[in-house]
Design a protein around this motif. Structure first.
Motif, PDB file in Angstrom:
ATOM      1  N   LYS A  60      -0.872  15.628 -19.959  1.00  0.00           N
ATOM      2  CA  LYS A  60      -0.003  14.849 -20.845  1.00  0.00           C
ATOM      3  C   LYS A  60      -0.822  14.057 -21.857  1.00  0.00           C
ATOM      4  N   ALA A  61      -0.203  13.733 -23.000  1.00  0.00           N
ATOM      5  CA  ALA A  61      -0.852  12.916 -24.024  1.00  0.00           C
ATOM      6  C   ALA A  61      -0.369  11.475 -23.907  1.00  0.00           C
ATOM      7  N   TYR A  62      -1.279  10.522 -24.097  1.00  0.00           N
ATOM      8  CA  TYR A  62      -0.980   9.108 -23.934  1.00  0.00           C
ATOM      9  C   TYR A  62      -1.459   8.315 -25.148  1.00  0.00           C
ATOM     10  N   PRO A  63      -0.757   7.232 -25.487  1.00  0.00           N
ATOM     11  CA  PRO A  63      -1.325   6.278 -26.447  1.00  0.00           C
ATOM     12  C   PRO A  63      -2.592   5.658 -25.853  1.00  0.00           C
ATOM     13  N   VAL A  64      -3.465   5.160 -26.730  1.00  0.00           N
ATOM     14  CA  VAL A  64      -4.716   4.549 -26.288  1.00  0.00           C
ATOM     15  C   VAL A  64      -4.891   3.194 -26.954  1.00  0.00           C
ATOM     16  N   ILE A  65      -5.153   2.176 -26.149  1.00  0.00           N
ATOM     17  CA  ILE A  65      -5.518   0.855 -26.658  1.00  0.00           C
ATOM     18  C   ILE A  65      -7.030   0.712 -26.581  1.00  0.00           C
TER      19      ILE A  65
END
Length: 275
Positions: A60-65
């Protein structure tokens, strides 16, 4: 009296026996990974503290901080807790947090100054250009090669807020979302703030969220500069930029970060009643 003492000792012995007879399984509590990343730009090893959502799925693709001041003894633990809370209670998607551990934040987060007093007080200062190059050309590509990613966030406070502002003005395309908390725009006699309108006139207008915050109980210069930055960003006329500002009424420079990030994330991810 002797009989009472004997009964008490018997009870205490029995309790100790029960406790000593119990067994427990102990294993590490893991919330992610610690990676050591060799930077050719900075010519040093950098530590990355990486939070992965519970049930992380590499397909899966995730946002990154990207979290400045991301050492274990700085902001990594409490910020990842805040992110997990927003995943659970608000509409924020599960998000990876990359905490960039510091080596010399005064060196990495400030640009060159000719002011002698600052050179004296900050002898290693003035190398934000190298650190920005590290973020752009090494760290971000590395993270994106290791994890599937979507939106990119940059969180920075104080000198980290100064760096986040510099990136926003010079290379806004590096991140989709900027959280700029109590930025040290006093640096170099506020030269970055003075140049901001010209820089913004040359930058694109791609979709972006920018959140600026400062504590009411901070130094008056900090308060004024944060408000001026917000005004400059609003006047830039970027139709696809959402620019938010929050004066934290009860906070100072030491207390602002966690509560301010909460307020900023609420603007992006409002609470939703469970279906």
């Amino acid at each position: 009296m002797i009989k009472k003492a004997f009964i008490f000792c018997s009870i205490l012995w029995a309790a100790n026996f029960m406790v000593s007879g119990q067994t427990a399984t102990v294993k590490p509590l893991t919330i992610g990974e610690i990676r050591t990343f060799k930077s050719k730009t900075l010519n040093e090893d950098r530590t990355l503290n990486i939070y992965l959502p519970q049930g992380y799925d590499k397909t899966k693709a995730y946002p990154v901080i990207y979290l400045l001041d991301g050492s274990m003894n700085e902001d990594f633990i409490h910020v990842t807790g805040l992110v997990q809370f927003f995943n659970q209670m608000y509409s924020m998607p599960e998000t990876i947090v990359v905490g960039i551990a510091n080596i010399d934040r005064k060196r990495d987060f400030t640009f060159h100054t000719d002011l002698k007093d600052l050179q004296k007080d900050y002898p290693t200062t003035g190398h934000s250009d190298k650190f920005i190059g590290f973020l752009e050309k090494e760290l971000k590509p590395y993270i994106e090669s290791q994890y599937k990613t979507t939106d990119k966030y940059l969180f920075g406070q104080s000198l980290g807020g100064l760096l986040a502002t510099e990136i926003l003005l010079k290379k806004p395309e590096m991140f989709n979302n900027y959280f700029i908390i109590s930025p040290s725009l006093w640096w170099d006699d506020q030269s970055l703030l003075k140049k901001a309108p010209e820089m913004l006139s040359k930058s694109g207008d791609h979709k972006k969220f920018v959140y600026v915050s400062v504590g009411k109980d901070e130094h008056p210069v900090m308060v004024k500069d944060a408000g001026d930055l917000y005004d400059v960003l609003k006047k830039a006329g970027k139709k696809n930029w959402t620019v938010e500002y929050k004066m934290m009424e009860t906070d100072n420079h030491a207390t602002i970060l966690h509560r301010s990030l909460y307020e900023g994330l609420v603007k992006l991810f409002p609470y939703k009643e469970p279906q």
